[in-house]
Scaffold this motif. Structure first.
Motif, PDB file in Angstrom:
ATOM      1  N   VAL A 191     -48.407   2.021 -84.697  1.00 15.20           N
ATOM      2  CA  VAL A 191     -48.401   2.078 -86.156  1.00 15.20           C
ATOM      3  C   VAL A 191     -47.025   1.614 -86.623  1.00 15.20           C
ATOM      4  N   TYR A 192     -47.024   0.782 -87.640  1.00 21.15           N
ATOM      5  CA  TYR A 192     -45.770   0.294 -88.214  1.00 21.15           C
ATOM      6  C   TYR A 192     -45.674   0.736 -89.662  1.00 21.15           C
ATOM      7  N   GLY A 242     -40.298   4.412 -82.257  1.00 25.34           N
ATOM      8  CA  GLY A 242     -40.356   3.404 -81.201  1.00 25.34           C
ATOM      9  C   GLY A 242     -39.473   2.198 -81.436  1.00 25.34           C
ATOM     10  N   GLY A 243     -38.672   2.207 -82.488  1.00 25.69           N
ATOM     11  CA  GLY A 243     -37.792   1.083 -82.785  1.00 25.69           C
ATOM     12  C   GLY A 243     -37.898   0.717 -84.259  1.00 25.69           C
ATOM     13  N   HIS A 244     -36.917  -0.042 -84.731  1.00 29.14           N
ATOM     14  CA  HIS A 244     -36.962  -0.464 -86.128  1.00 29.14           C
ATOM     15  C   HIS A 244     -36.213  -1.780 -86.312  1.00 29.14           C
ATOM     16  N   MET A 245     -36.473  -2.406 -87.447  1.00 31.40           N
ATOM     17  CA  MET A 245     -35.748  -3.593 -87.852  1.00 31.40           C
ATOM     18  C   MET A 245     -35.491  -3.478 -89.345  1.00 31.40           C
ATOM     19  N   LEU A 246     -34.247  -3.680 -89.741  1.00 26.74           N
ATOM     20  CA  LEU A 246     -33.886  -3.749 -91.150  1.00 26.74           C
ATOM     21  C   LEU A 246     -33.585  -5.210 -91.429  1.00 26.74           C
ATOM     22  N   GLN A 281     -41.491   1.235 -85.968  1.00 28.81           N
ATOM     23  CA  GLN A 281     -42.627   1.436 -85.072  1.00 28.81           C
ATOM     24  C   GLN A 281     -42.740   2.925 -84.775  1.00 28.81           C
ATOM     25  N   TRP A 282     -43.951   3.454 -84.963  1.00 27.37           N
ATOM     26  CA  TRP A 282     -44.246   4.861 -84.687  1.00 27.37           C
ATOM     27  C   TRP A 282     -45.381   4.946 -83.675  1.00 27.37           C
ATOM     28  N   ALA A 283     -45.360   5.986 -82.853  1.00 26.68           N
ATOM     29  CA  ALA A 283     -46.441   6.208 -81.890  1.00 26.68           C
ATOM     30  C   ALA A 283     -47.750   6.520 -82.615  1.00 26.68           C
ATOM     31  N   ASP A 330     -46.758  10.930 -86.722  1.00 25.96           N
ATOM     32  CA  ASP A 330     -45.338  11.052 -86.383  1.00 25.96           C
ATOM     33  C   ASP A 330     -44.462  10.665 -87.576  1.00 25.96           C
ATOM     34  N   HIS A 331     -44.935   9.705 -88.371  1.00 27.93           N
ATOM     35  CA  HIS A 331     -44.168   9.329 -89.563  1.00 27.93           C
ATOM     36  C   HIS A 331     -44.460  10.267 -90.716  1.00 27.93           C
ATOM     37  N   THR A 332     -45.755  10.392 -91.029  1.00 23.28           N
ATOM     38  CA  THR A 332     -46.138  11.245 -92.139  1.00 23.28           C
ATOM     39  C   THR A 332     -47.327  12.098 -91.720  1.00 23.28           C
ATOM     40  N   PRO A 333     -47.152  13.364 -91.652  1.00 22.22           N
ATOM     41  CA  PRO A 333     -46.109  14.181 -92.256  1.00 22.22           C
ATOM     42  C   PRO A 333     -44.851  14.362 -91.410  1.00 22.22           C
TER      43      PRO A 333
END
Length: 111
Positions: free
Chosen positions: A2-3, A36-40, A55-57, A61-64
């Motif tokens: 999930v992104y 799992g990583g990010h890009m700005l 990147q989320w598993a 994991d992101h919300t909530p």
């Protein structure tokens, strides 16, 4: 995978300060469960519009997960003064594909 895609509109005169502030609060993001990583990335046509791709598993994991945490509150407090308007966030799912020449090999090539 999930992104999370966050569109972050920043005041034009505060772009460099925003980048520095992001670097300071990034550890709050990187230690989150499921991260799992990010890009700005700064926009080319609109340099005051940043895209944060995380990147989320799982979506949870992101919300909530992260969004309801104290770390998220601190993360946003460190950035909110630079926003020219409310950020927009949405999610996508998929897999990142890399060109073979860009992949990092962990095993030797067969001969």
């Amino acid at each position: 995978m999930v992104y999370e895609i966050a569109l972050l509109p920043v005041h034009k005169e505060q772009i460099e300060q925003f980048r520095r502030a992001f670097d300071e609060v990034a550890p709050l993001l990187t230690r989150a469960k499921g991260y799992g990583g990010h890009m700005l990335a700064k926009g080319i046509e609109t340099p005051e519009l940043f895209n944060l791709i995380v990147q989320w598993a799982s979506l949870e994991d992101h919300t909530p997960g992260f969004e309801e945490s104290e770390d998220h509150q601190m993360f946003m407090m460190g950035l909110e003064e630079y926003f020219s308007e409310e950020p927009k966030v949405y999610h996508i799912e998929g897999h990142l594909l890399l060109k073979e020449s860009m992949m990092i090999r962990t095993t030797p090539l067969a001969r």
